[in-house]
Design an enzyme around this catalytic site. Structure first.
Site, PDB file in Angstrom:
ATOM      1  CD  GLU A 128       2.010  -4.063   9.509  1.00  0.00           C
ATOM      2  OE1 GLU A 128       1.777  -4.336   8.329  1.00  0.00           O
ATOM      3  OE2 GLU A 128       3.157  -3.817   9.943  1.00  0.00           O
ATOM      4  CE  LYS A 178       4.940  -1.401  12.352  1.00  0.00           C
ATOM      5  NZ  LYS A 178       4.908  -2.362  11.257  1.00  0.00           N
ATOM      6  CD  GLN A 179       1.899   1.547  10.172  1.00  0.00           C
ATOM      7  OE1 GLN A 179       2.676   0.636  10.365  1.00  0.00           O
ATOM      8  NE2 GLN A 179       1.592   1.971   8.964  1.00  0.00           N
ATOM      9  CD1 TRP A 205       0.729  -0.240   3.094  1.00  0.00           C
ATOM     10  CD2 TRP A 205      -0.964   1.135   3.549  1.00  0.00           C
ATOM     11  NE1 TRP A 205       0.901   0.229   4.374  1.00  0.00           N
ATOM     12  CE2 TRP A 205      -0.114   1.065   4.681  1.00  0.00           C
ATOM     13  CE3 TRP A 205      -2.099   1.938   3.617  1.00  0.00           C
ATOM     14  CZ2 TRP A 205      -0.366   1.783   5.855  1.00  0.00           C
ATOM     15  CZ3 TRP A 205      -2.351   2.645   4.792  1.00  0.00           C
ATOM     16  CH2 TRP A 205      -1.490   2.572   5.887  1.00  0.00           C
ATOM     17  CG  ASP A 206       4.686   0.891   1.792  1.00  0.00           C
ATOM     18  OD1 ASP A 206       3.853  -0.003   2.032  1.00  0.00           O
ATOM     19  OD2 ASP A 206       5.635   1.140   2.546  1.00  0.00           O
TER      20      ASP A 206
END
EC number: 3.2.1.107
Length: 702
Positions: free
Chosen positions: A440, A508-509, A310-311
């Site tokens: 994640e 995580k993000q 997906w980056d």
């Protein structure tokens, strides 16, 4: 003219300012992973690395598939005999897409330049130039260290006959990604490299040029090598490359009056992203996607093995789209070409439609080495479709959807989401269960806010395109979009990350904050603020580089510019010196040459500082930037075939139209006053800085 300080050396421009686009150092980083990369859309390497990679050429089955290592003839290092101690500098010039190494002594200057030719994508080249200083006459010898060995762990390499003075090897990848799948053959021609070159006593200056041509057919490799030789003979090989880069920068630039490190970061990010895209004017270019570490990286065990995530679609794509829609289309065509693999992924998991792989390589089949991501991190499918949606609204390119496979992909994604949802009698809405969100740290959760919101957006877009094309809209798409659950806590007025999320639980993000941007999920500003406040303190400090960029966009949206600046400043711990290579995590771990982080950072400026938002009917703007930036210039914004230049200060905004093929033309409309400004080619408009939009002007007579 140059300035030196702290081991670094900067080019100084004519006005006495350091050039933010040229990165120079007197020494190389001790970690070779942080060396500059030179790539184009087809070939890539890291300078002084013994391998190069070819776009789309992978070796290995399923989760073992990785970019095939090809021995690199451009891995050459210039040295001088013992006793000679010249001044040494290393420079990455992002304006010309060229890396150079310079040795300067009292009697000579020797320069080694290396580049991946931007427009002749099958070529990489390097040159050695020696200039004699006035008053010297002795021969000058420069040694060339070239540890080239024509072997590869990924290709069955064989030697062929020399061609026009070049050596020739070719070989097929050893293991296909899927049984019976493609095993491309790589053909490479290169100019043999001597152990040394000498400027003789009667010569004042001399240049030696060395060429490498790589292709998947002998014919193309030879054609490209011959073309390179012809350019060399005409003295235009390097200049044609720098002209291509100059044209790229003319059509796309972000600069500002503000801190030098910020300006350098922007040029660095753009250079590494632009290095990855097809050259202009090459529609139909067979593109193989952009991996987190780019084409230079991705050997076995490195940088996610060169797989596409997906980056590409969420973090890198919007920046490309804003400037170069044709290159953005090539990225989407990669997804269309791998649709067959996505259909099989869904079928294998027991669903209808298309499920894009968490990690994709040549076929669109899942190549993630760990099953859980492919099975549960399903938001990727919505991320892919969001890129298609942004492209459609920015270009109105119906051909991609009508005849080039776009509609088949859109409808297959809509089918997938409908089949992945289950009806909850208890809550009277649709659930998506057993997923891993962008965060994640958590898996096997139900109703990830981000996943469900992106699924809803996929379905709404699919229905909208169907209506545009007069295709009957399946009732199921409308129902599922309307009734899918996006978790919301009405008491705390924020979005829990998933069913059962406890406030304060580590993340995580960036995850829920992505609902505001890029998803533009409808919500009250108070809720947007609460999401930012709730998740900022619990998000992993050393997590992936794009995280803080998205928090910054949120605070800029709410006009809390200093808070945004503090978060954007965190990104600088992911930028390494001297060549502005990004690392995935601020502790230096994870992927290197992390294009994903660069993409997020660019979005913080391109969509955060400007307030750009791509909607179905217009391109909105609503500028806000921190106090240390006094002016922002964004050149080459593409919208509906037009090219615009935005110059923004806190007081005034100017929009210049460099290209506008539309009739009627575009117009700028201010939000509060409703004031309208027609945008005619070659003209510019200005007004006090305010929110507004760019849209098609109404046809006369309406």
């Amino acid at each position: 003219m140059s300035m030196r300080g702290s081991g670094k050396l900067w080019l100084v421009m004519a006005d006495g300012q350091e050039d933010p686009a040229v990165f120079t150092s007197t020494c190389l980083p001790s970690d070779s992973r942080l060396l500059a990369t030179v790539t184009n859309a087809y070939l890539g390497t890291r300078v002084y690395r013994n391998i190069l990679h070819v776009s789309g050429v992978y070796n290995g089955a399923a989760g073992d598939t990785h970019r095939a290592d090809i021995p690199s003839p451009v891995n050459v290092r210039m040295t001088v005999p013992d006793g000679d101690v010249p001044v040494e500098t290393f420079t990455l010039n992002t304006r010309t897409g060229t890396f150079s190494h310079k040795l300067e002594s009292s009697s000579y200057t020797a320069t080694h330049q290396i580049y991946a030719h931007h427009s002749l994508v099958h070529l990489m080249a390097f040159s050695i130039t020696i200039w004699r200083s006035a008053g010297t006459s002795q021969p000058i010898t420069v040694q060339l260290q070239a540890p080239f060995v024509p072997k590869s762990q990924d290709l069955d390499l064989q030697q062929g006959p020399d061609f026009q003075g070049a050596h020739y090897i070719y070989g097929q990848t050893l293991v296909p990604e899927v049984e019976g799948g493609p095993q491309p053959t790589v053909h490479m021609l290169w100019t043999p490299v001597p152990q040394a070159v000498t400027l003789h006593e009667e010569e004042q200056e001399r240049r030696w040029e060395f060429l490498t041509a790589v292709a998947e057919s002998e014919e193309e490799a030879k054609r490209s090598y011959s073309e390179g030789l012809a350019r060399m003979a005409a003295g235009s090989l390097h200049s044609s490359h720098t002209r291509a880069w100059a044209a790229l920068w003319r059509g796309c630039c972000v600069d500002l009056e503000g801190p030098l490190p910020l300006r350098q970061a922007l040029y660095g990010c753009l250079y590494y992203l632009l290095s990855a895209i097809p050259p202009q004017g090459t529609p139909g270019f067979h593109f193989h996607g952009i991996s987190p570490g780019g084409l230079s990286n991705g050997t076995r065990g490195e940088d996610y093995w060169g797989h596409v995530f997906w980056d590409q679609d969420t973090w890198i794509f919007p920046n490309i789209l804003l400037f170069y829609p044709e290159a953005a289309r090539a990225i989407l065509e990669y997804r269309i070409r791998t649709l067959e693999g996505a259909l099989l992924n869904a079928q294998e998991q027991g669903y209808k439609g298309a499920k894009f792989p968490w990690e994709s390589a040549a076929t669109g089949r899942e190549v993630c080495p760990e099953d859980i991501y492919g099975a549960q991190e399903i938001h990727i499918t919505g991320d892919v479709l969001m890129a298609f949606e942004q492209y459609y609204h920015t270009t109105q390119d119906q051909k991609l959807f009508r005849t080039d496979g776009g509609w088949e992909l859109v409808s297959a994604v809509a089918q997938y989401w409908c089949s992945r949802m289950v009806w909850s009698e208890e809550e009277q809405c649709y659930h998506i269960r057993g997923v891993m969100p962008p965060d994640e740290y958590h898996y096997q959760v139900d109703n990830s806010a981000y996943t469900n919101a992106v699924a809803q957006r996929s379905l709404n877009f699919a229905a909208s395109v169907a209506r545009d094309f007069f295709i009957p809209v399946p009732e199921e798409w409308v129902e599922c979009a309307k009734k899918v659950k996006v978790p919301f806590d009405a008491v705390r007025k924020y979005h829990p990350e998933y069913d059962g999320y406890s406030p304060g639980e580590p993340v995580k993000q960036a995850d829920v904050v992505l609902l505001g941007f890029p998803l533009m999920h409808p919500m009250h500003p108070e809720v947007r603020r609460n999401d930012l406040v709730m998740y900022e303190p619990v998000t992993e400090l050393s997590g992936p580089a794009m995280t803080w960029s998205m928090f910054a966009v949120g605070w800029l949206e709410l006009k809390e510019t200093q808070r945004a600046q503090g978060l954007l400043n965190k990104c600088f711990s992911n930028i390494t010196e001297p060549f502005k290579i990004w690392v995935e995590n601020s502790d230096g771990s994870g992927a290197v040459n992390f294009l994903t982080g660069m993409g997020g950072f660019l979005q913080a400026v391109l969509f955060g500082y400007t307030g750009f938002r791509i909607t179905k009917t217009n391109l909105r703007f609503d500028p806000a930037f921190p106090s240390d930036v006094s002016k922002l210039e964004v050149t080459g914004v593409s919208y509906l075939g037009s090219k615009l230049k935005f110059s923004i200060t806190k007081e005034k905004m100017r929009i210049a139209v460099t290209k506008c093929p539309l009739h009627p033309p575009l117009e700028a409309v201010l939000e509060e006053s409703g004031q309208r400004f027609p945008l005619h080619e070659g003209q510019s408009i200005s007004f006090p800085t305010a929110a507004g939009c760019i849209q098609k002007a109404p046809s006369e007579g309406l």
